[in-house]
Enzyme design. Structure first.
Site, PDB file in Angstrom:
ATOM      1  N   ARG A 225      67.520 -79.587  14.850  1.00  0.00           N
ATOM      2  CA  ARG A 225      68.221 -80.580  14.919  1.00  0.00           C
ATOM      3  C   ARG A 225      67.544 -81.302  15.747  1.00  0.00           C
ATOM      4  NH1 ARG A 225      74.488 -78.002  15.511  1.00  0.00           N
ATOM      5  NH2 ARG A 225      74.433 -76.794  13.818  1.00  0.00           N
TER       6      ARG A 225
ATOM      7  N   LYS B 296      88.327 -76.774  13.289  1.00  0.00           N
ATOM      8  CA  LYS B 296      87.853 -75.518  13.766  1.00  0.00           C
ATOM      9  C   LYS B 296      88.386 -75.041  14.885  1.00  0.00           C
ATOM     10  CE  LYS B 296      84.259 -78.214  16.413  1.00  0.00           C
ATOM     11  NZ  LYS B 296      82.752 -78.240  16.850  1.00  0.00           N
TER      12      LYS B 296
ATOM     13  N   GLN C 284      71.185 -69.533  15.042  1.00  0.00           N
ATOM     14  CA  GLN C 284      72.590 -68.992  15.053  1.00  0.00           C
ATOM     15  C   GLN C 284      72.896 -67.832  14.487  1.00  0.00           C
ATOM     16  OE1 GLN C 284      73.605 -72.544  12.345  1.00  0.00           O
ATOM     17  NE2 GLN C 284      74.865 -73.464  14.107  1.00  0.00           N
TER      18      GLN C 284
ATOM     19  N   HIS D 232      79.292 -66.953   6.947  1.00  0.00           N
ATOM     20  CA  HIS D 232      80.394 -67.601   6.282  1.00  0.00           C
ATOM     21  C   HIS D 232      81.102 -66.506   5.282  1.00  0.00           C
ATOM     22  CE1 HIS D 232      77.342 -70.674   7.095  1.00  0.00           C
ATOM     23  NE2 HIS D 232      78.427 -71.547   7.242  1.00  0.00           N
TER      24      HIS D 232
ATOM     25  N   ASP E  58      74.972 -66.736  12.418  1.00  0.00           N
ATOM     26  CA  ASP E  58      75.974 -67.627  11.620  1.00  0.00           C
ATOM     27  C   ASP E  58      76.529 -66.715  10.457  1.00  0.00           C
ATOM     28  OD1 ASP E  58      77.049 -69.608  10.850  1.00  0.00           O
ATOM     29  OD2 ASP E  58      75.261 -70.977  10.205  1.00  0.00           O
TER      30      ASP E  58
ATOM     31  N   CYS F 227      75.264 -73.208   6.055  1.00  0.00           N
ATOM     32  CA  CYS F 227      75.955 -73.252   4.926  1.00  0.00           C
ATOM     33  C   CYS F 227      75.587 -73.340   3.806  1.00  0.00           C
ATOM     34  CB  CYS F 227      77.194 -74.152   5.386  1.00  0.00           C
ATOM     35  SG  CYS F 227      76.622 -75.726   6.079  1.00  0.00           S
TER      36      CYS F 227
ATOM     37  N   HIS G 221      83.392 -70.957   8.086  1.00  0.00           N
ATOM     38  CA  HIS G 221      82.280 -70.989   8.982  1.00  0.00           C
ATOM     39  C   HIS G 221      82.496 -70.271  10.139  1.00  0.00           C
ATOM     40  CE1 HIS G 221      80.593 -74.535   6.433  1.00  0.00           C
ATOM     41  NE2 HIS G 221      81.834 -74.653   6.026  1.00  0.00           N
TER      42      HIS G 221
END
Length: 608
Positions: free
Chosen positions: A335, A436, A353, A357, A355, A306, A482
């Site tokens: 992580r 979320k 991911q 945004h 991912d 992000c 997100h």
């Protein structure tokens, strides 16, 4: 009529040992069946039954905690057998036999209450009980007893061991004391229990089928990925087969993202710690991150994408006419996962991911959430998954004003409610920066997996002072959505392997066609077929090793290749192929052009 094993009032389960008709008036009955509440009580009690059996078999055993979990129960304990060995899978049958004896004894399960000081004194020589008591606040402490076993526990439990007849111990594992990898490793035994034999047998069947479908086992057989201790735990290595499959998924998603108006971006994998301090990760997520120092400056390896996408947004002045802005990235993140929880591709330390945004005006939240859910629906249907949704609300560890959280949470609920979507609520399960929607898919064994997510975030735009110029030429704050659909490629692929038992759909199979020439004289035609397939973006291999025809076909079968072509004199002469279609379970003779057309039809069976 079924027996009453507990009660429920105001969302709290009250066992019969704790129930007071005058105090608990209005409580509903929990009957002995397979309802969620009943199974929670049965399984928690079965954990204690197992502990009692272990105590009888191994008198020196000491116990930590033994809760009910989603599909069963476990107990963490310390034990060493007389020969000095630790408990293993071979000991489960012996423990089960003793548990059955205790069930037949129909032992009452009783509850007593004392002060914390009294319980501390009672168990002063038991270090694990002392650890449990550290986690209990001052006040009344309850102890549950049955036969020769007792333990500190808040319950609830069934009234008698006779209700614990249908159980199965499933596996032995290790578990760090209190989940702290710097502390002692205890033994953990998992099990499950039901209110009837048929449900238990079905669960056992699913467990056995899950073992056959284990993505670690199939990933090895299909040569998709591997792990190497010299590289490090939780760091998957993608082999050519797995990389081909993964690249096909990435390519499909790239095209669909572009079609839906997303712009590809890419952020760095390592950022100064200052950025993570602004975002709140440094305070709220630091224990899950990796840090290093460069030129006496602290840097953090990104656990999420992000912040990089925020910097893309900040790269130029934005107008309300630009919004919504949709950025996506196949973002590699790291992580820190404890070694005890890593599991194949499901829990790793490096993953990618899918991912994205979306930066939009508050008035655009609903339409963009609905567009994301449409995207989710399309992807999941094409991969053959059913799914459900759950809204996760503000956790204890969160940033931002509670009123802002309420606005964000209501925005999600309104988007789902107004369009008739069914969803559950996971209280306190949100990300630290916003509520979320979690997408939970159901696989072929009816197991649920959390994959995609949609998060509404007012907090990060505030922290990074993001803005756009509105129609009145005034600066306003955007909202940040997100979004991930697969969640991570690693986890999703692991789930997909187990869902399909390795029989991956043709459009993403690592090797879609294997060509098996019967003899050396047929290899030229086999290579001609391979060239034509490559031009159609179909991955194929030629199995021409000096092995018997049957062995080569069996090798292709074991690799779960969708289509196998056997090439002999007739096929060379007539420009045909002898096709074995694993998915359709058919054999046929086709002209080469007819077969090539078939492969293209197979690719068109999905509609992303």
């Amino acid at each position: 009529m079924s027996d009453i094993i507990a009660y429920k009032k105001d969302g709290v389960i009250i066992d019969t040992q704790s129930y007071d008709a005058s105090r608990d008036a209005g409580a509903s009955e929990i009957l002995y069946d397979n309802s969620k509440d009943a199974l929670e009580v049965i399984r928690h009690s079965c954990a204690h039954l197992m502990a009692e059996a272990i105590t009888a078999l191994y008198p020196g055993a000491k116990f930590f905690v033994g809760p009910a979990i989603e599909d069963g129960f476990y107990y963490d304990f310390r034990v060493t057998k007389e020969n000095g060995e630790k408990l293993g899978e071979n000991d489960l049958e012996t423990i089960e036999k003793k548990m059955k004896e205790l069930v037949d004894a129909k032992l009452d399960i009783t509850k007593t209450c004392s002060t914390k000081a009294e319980v501390l004194a009672k168990f002063k020589n038991d270090d694990l009980k002392q650890e449990v008591l550290k986690r209990i606040p001052e006040g009344e402490v309850s102890i549950y007893s049955q036969g020769n076993f007792e333990d500190i526990c808040r319950g609830p439990h069934v009234p008698n061991t006779k209700f614990l007849r249908f159980f199965k111990l499933t596996r032995v594992a290790g578990a760090y004391l209190g989940g702290d990898e710097n502390r002692e490793m205890l033994t953990r035994i998992y099990g499950t229990a039901y209110a009837d034999k048929a449900s238990l047998l079905e669960h056992i069947r699913i467990i056995e089928e899950a073992k056959k479908r284990d993505h670690r086992k199939l990933g090895n057989e299909m040569k998709l990925f591997t792990f190497d201790d010299e590289i490090g735990a939780g760091l998957p290595i993608w082999l050519p087969n797995g990389a081909r499959m993964r690249s096909k998924i990435e390519k499909i998603l790239f095209v669909v993202h572009r079609r839906r108006g997303y712009e590809p971006v890419r952020g760095p994998e390592i950022l100064k710690a200052d950025a993570w301090k602004i975002s709140g990760h440094y305070t709220n997520y630091k224990e899950n991150m990796y840090f290093t120092n460069i030129d006496e400056q602290e840097y953090g390896i990104k656990p999420m994408n992000c912040v990089g996408h925020i910097k893309v947004y900040q790269s130029e002045l934005r107008s309300y006419r630009d919004l919504p802005l949709k950025f996506f990235e196949y973002g590699v993140v790291h992580r820190h996962e404890k070694s005890g929880v890593m599991h194949g591709l499901f829990r790793v330390r490096e993953f990618t991911q899918d991912d994205a945004h979306i930066f939009c005006m508050p008035s655009q939240i609903k339409e963009n959430v609905l567009e994301i859910l449409s995207f989710v629906d399309n992807i999941m249907k094409n991969f053959g998954f059913e799914y459900e949704m759950e809204i996760s609300t503000r956790p204890d560890k969160a940033i931002g004003d509670e009123n802002v959280w309420a606005v964000a949470t209501n925005a999600l609920k309104e988007a789902l409610d107004e369009n008739g979507f069914k969803y559950g609520i996971d209280e306190g399960g949100g990300a630290f920066y916003g509520p979320k929607i979690d997408i939970k898919i159901t696989d072929a064994l009816k197991r649920k997996w959390q994959c995609g997510t949609v998060q509404v975030d007012f907090n990060l735009p505030e922290r990074f002072e993001l803005g756009y110029i509105d129609e009145n030429n005034e600066k306003q704050r955007p909202v940040m959505l997100h979004r991930a659909i697969l969640g991570s490629f690693e986890r999703f692929i692991g789930i997909l392997i187990e869902h399909t038992a390795g029989e991956l759909p043709f459009f993403i199979a690592p090797t879609q066609v294997v060509v098996v020439p019967i003899s050396e004289s047929h290899e030229k035609y086999a290579k001609e077929i391979q060239t034509k397939l490559r031009n159609l973006e179909i991955d194929s291999e030629i199995y021409s090793k000096n092995e018997s025809l049957n062995k080569r076909i069996r090798t292709a079968e074991k690799a779960r290749v969708p289509m196998i072509l056997v090439i002999g004199d007739s096929e060379v002469e007539n420009k045909t192929v002898a096709l074995r279609d694993r998915r359709a379970r058919t054999q046929s003779q086709l002209g080469l052009d007819e077969f090539l057309d078939l492969t293209q039809q197979k690719l068109k069976e999905v509609n992303f």
